[in-house]
Design an enzyme around this catalytic site. Sequence first.
Site, PDB file in Angstrom:
ATOM      1  N   TYR A 128       0.483  -1.285   0.438  1.00 24.41           N
ATOM      2  CA  TYR A 128       0.124  -0.414   0.598  1.00 24.41           C
ATOM      3  C   TYR A 128       1.168   1.200   0.310  1.00 24.41           C
ATOM      4  O   TYR A 128       0.615   2.503  -0.135  1.00 24.41           O
ATOM      5  CB  TYR A 128      -0.745   0.205   1.561  1.00 24.41           C
ATOM      6  CG  TYR A 128      -1.875  -1.059   1.099  1.00 24.41           C
ATOM      7  CD1 TYR A 128      -2.608  -1.687   0.245  1.00 24.41           C
ATOM      8  CD2 TYR A 128      -2.869  -1.327   2.283  1.00 24.41           C
ATOM      9  CE1 TYR A 128      -2.869  -3.217  -0.098  1.00 24.41           C
ATOM     10  CE2 TYR A 128      -3.866  -2.209   2.369  1.00 24.41           C
ATOM     11  CZ  TYR A 128      -3.835  -3.536   1.610  1.00 24.41           C
ATOM     12  OH  TYR A 128      -4.435  -4.306   1.770  1.00 24.41           O
ATOM     13  N   HIS A 134       0.431 -11.305   1.974  1.00 27.24           N
ATOM     14  CA  HIS A 134      -0.640 -10.705   1.141  1.00 27.24           C
ATOM     15  C   HIS A 134      -1.329 -11.777   0.603  1.00 27.24           C
ATOM     16  O   HIS A 134      -2.432 -11.656   0.567  1.00 27.24           O
ATOM     17  CB  HIS A 134      -0.059  -9.570   0.808  1.00 27.24           C
ATOM     18  CG  HIS A 134      -1.062  -8.459   0.397  1.00 27.24           C
ATOM     19  ND1 HIS A 134      -0.409  -7.284   0.413  1.00 27.24           N
ATOM     20  CD2 HIS A 134      -2.185  -8.493  -0.152  1.00 27.24           C
ATOM     21  CE1 HIS A 134      -1.360  -6.556   0.079  1.00 27.24           C
ATOM     22  NE2 HIS A 134      -2.345  -7.217  -0.216  1.00 27.24           N
TER      23      HIS A 134
HETATM   24  N1  LIG Z   1      -5.418  -8.650   1.507  1.00 25.15           N
HETATM   25  C1  LIG Z   1      -5.726  -8.332   0.637  1.00 25.15           C
HETATM   26  O1  LIG Z   1      -5.751  -8.091  -1.051  1.00 25.15           O
HETATM   27  C2  LIG Z   1      -6.403  -6.572   0.068  1.00 25.15           C
HETATM   28  C3  LIG Z   1      -7.614  -6.714  -1.178  1.00 25.15           C
HETATM   29  C4  LIG Z   1      -8.086  -5.292  -1.035  1.00 25.15           C
HETATM   30  C5  LIG Z   1      -8.443  -4.624   0.183  1.00 25.15           C
HETATM   31  N2  LIG Z   1      -7.801  -5.010   1.525  1.00 25.15           N
HETATM   32  C6  LIG Z   1      -7.915  -4.324   2.506  1.00 25.15           C
HETATM   33  O2  LIG Z   1      -9.203  -3.744   3.093  1.00 25.15           O
HETATM   34  C7  LIG Z   1      -9.519  -2.868   3.193  1.00 25.15           C
HETATM   35  C8  LIG Z   1     -11.253  -2.104   2.300  1.00 25.15           C
HETATM   36  O3  LIG Z   1     -11.646  -2.703   1.063  1.00 25.15           O
HETATM   37  P1  LIG Z   1     -11.967  -1.610   0.526  1.00 25.15           P
HETATM   38  O4  LIG Z   1     -10.762  -0.198   1.111  1.00 25.15           O
HETATM   39  O5  LIG Z   1     -11.889  -1.978  -1.372  1.00 25.15           O
HETATM   40  O6  LIG Z   1     -13.152  -1.781   0.555  1.00 25.15           O
HETATM   41  P2  LIG Z   1     -14.670  -1.208   0.683  1.00 25.15           P
HETATM   42  O7  LIG Z   1     -14.429  -1.080   2.775  1.00 25.15           O
HETATM   43  O8  LIG Z   1     -15.426  -2.175   1.502  1.00 25.15           O
HETATM   44  O9  LIG Z   1     -15.161   0.185   0.194  1.00 25.15           O
HETATM   45  C9  LIG Z   1     -14.255   1.239   0.503  1.00 25.15           C
HETATM   46  C10 LIG Z   1     -15.669   2.728  -0.376  1.00 25.15           C
HETATM   47  O10 LIG Z   1     -16.767   2.594   0.523  1.00 25.15           O
HETATM   48  C11 LIG Z   1     -17.058   3.609   0.236  1.00 25.15           C
HETATM   49  N3  LIG Z   1     -17.192   3.683   1.697  1.00 25.15           N
HETATM   50  C12 LIG Z   1     -17.109   3.172   3.056  1.00 25.15           C
HETATM   51  N4  LIG Z   1     -18.439   3.633   3.733  1.00 25.15           N
HETATM   52  C13 LIG Z   1     -19.392   3.723   3.489  1.00 25.15           C
HETATM   53  C14 LIG Z   1     -20.488   3.975   4.012  1.00 25.15           C
HETATM   54  N5  LIG Z   1     -20.981   4.067   5.548  1.00 25.15           N
HETATM   55  N6  LIG Z   1     -21.648   4.156   2.871  1.00 25.15           N
HETATM   56  C15 LIG Z   1     -21.094   4.500   1.465  1.00 25.15           C
HETATM   57  N7  LIG Z   1     -20.658   4.093   1.424  1.00 25.15           N
HETATM   58  C16 LIG Z   1     -19.110   4.487   1.820  1.00 25.15           C
HETATM   59  C17 LIG Z   1     -15.657   4.884   1.063  1.00 25.15           C
HETATM   60  O11 LIG Z   1     -15.796   5.410  -0.437  1.00 25.15           O
HETATM   61  P3  LIG Z   1     -16.103   7.339   1.672  1.00 25.15           P
HETATM   62  O12 LIG Z   1     -14.073   7.383   1.534  1.00 25.15           O
HETATM   63  O13 LIG Z   1     -16.303   7.863   0.403  1.00 25.15           O
HETATM   64  O14 LIG Z   1     -16.444   7.066   2.214  1.00 25.15           O
HETATM   65  C18 LIG Z   1     -14.983   3.715  -0.665  1.00 25.15           C
HETATM   66  O15 LIG Z   1     -14.742   4.751  -1.014  1.00 25.15           O
HETATM   67  C19 LIG Z   1      -8.858  -2.430   2.747  1.00 25.15           C
HETATM   68  O16 LIG Z   1      -8.668  -0.596   2.291  1.00 25.15           O
HETATM   69  C20 LIG Z   1      -7.354  -3.327   2.765  1.00 25.15           C
HETATM   70  O17 LIG Z   1      -6.807  -2.432   3.727  1.00 25.15           O
HETATM   71  C21 LIG Z   1      -7.231  -5.815   1.490  1.00 25.15           C
END
Ligand SMILES: NC(=O)c1ccc[n+]([C@@H]2O[C@H](COP(=O)([O-])OP(=O)(O)OC[C@H]3O[C@@H](n4cnc5c(N)ncnc54)[C@H](OP(=O)(O)O)[C@@H]3O)[C@@H](O)[C@H]2O)c1
Length: 280
Positions: free
Chosen positions: A52, A110
Amino acid sequence: MTLATSPRELNDGTTIPAVGFGTAGLRGDDAVEAVTAALENGYRLIDTAVNYGNETEVSEAIRRSGVPREEIVVTSKIPGRHHAYDDAIASTRESLERLGLERIDVHLIHWPNPSQQKFHETWRALVQLRDDGLVRSPGVSNFTQAHLARVIDDTGVRPVINQIELHPYFPQEEMRRVDADLAIVTESWSPMGKRQAPFAEPVVKAAAEAHGVTPGQVVLRWQLQLGNLPIPLSRNPERQRENLDLDGFELTADEMAAITGLARPDGRLFGGNPDTHEEM
Ligand SMILES: NC(=O)c1ccc[n+]([C@@H]2O[C@H](COP(=O)([O-])OP(=O)(O)OC[C@H]3O[C@@H](n4cnc5c(N)ncnc54)[C@H](OP(=O)(O)O)[C@@H]3O)[C@@H](O)[C@H]2O)c1
């Protein structure tokens, strides 16, 4: 103590908050600001990774927030290019340096990258790092049942966590059962469904209206009631608070089943099947 901040026990006897804060895609000042706000808003589990490119920013946010270090659980991840045993040790030491920490609380592999055939070496390195006190709790991400079996057979040590893609379009029934049978906590990445968040789905909207909450809160409550540990990301302080405010309502069995019923045959966001998708 709220539902989201209450401790969840891991199979090594340590604990971790029931909801964490994701940081993928946050860089530079944006990362420092979002993570500082998240800590001020009550998050005590921060999910970062070497790939990241924001471990330094996470460190700066922890310093700025003034939250005592011992209250915060920091998770990071070893990337595919560091899978050889010595590389995994060196990678972790570099993460510790960038994070400004003496120990990473939860450190994950990862992606398994099965074609490299080195994830078991990485796992042995993680167990050694735990024994040396540089990692508190070793875990994995994107592991299948076969990958889990391989590392457990090799070392006798079970990962504390398996962080996998999990949202209403991809509820991972099978992997949740596999993890649960091994007493491994399933941590949900992209727990909202990121850009495909199902907030307009009638079943999600209906549950939100019935309980007087937002669709985002419904999806996170669904995660908790399934026994998962979600790590939502939001840059917006109001939505950060909303995503921690999951008390005071409970989804009914019918609502739970209807949301899980949104599953699609291949509901993955970008085809991230750990048997074929590899990240370096
Ligand atoms: N291990 C892996 O391979 C892997 C892969 C992908 C992700 N991850 C981890 O998982 C974390 C979370 O996943 P992600 O960031 O991909 O997706 P997510 O948390 O499912 O979605 C994030 C998105 O949702 C919006 N959001 C958040 N809360 C909200 C709410 N209450 N109402 C409406 N919209 C909302 C955010 O926009 P706003 O910012 O505008 O609120 C953002 O655009 C990552 O940041 C990372 O740490 C790990």
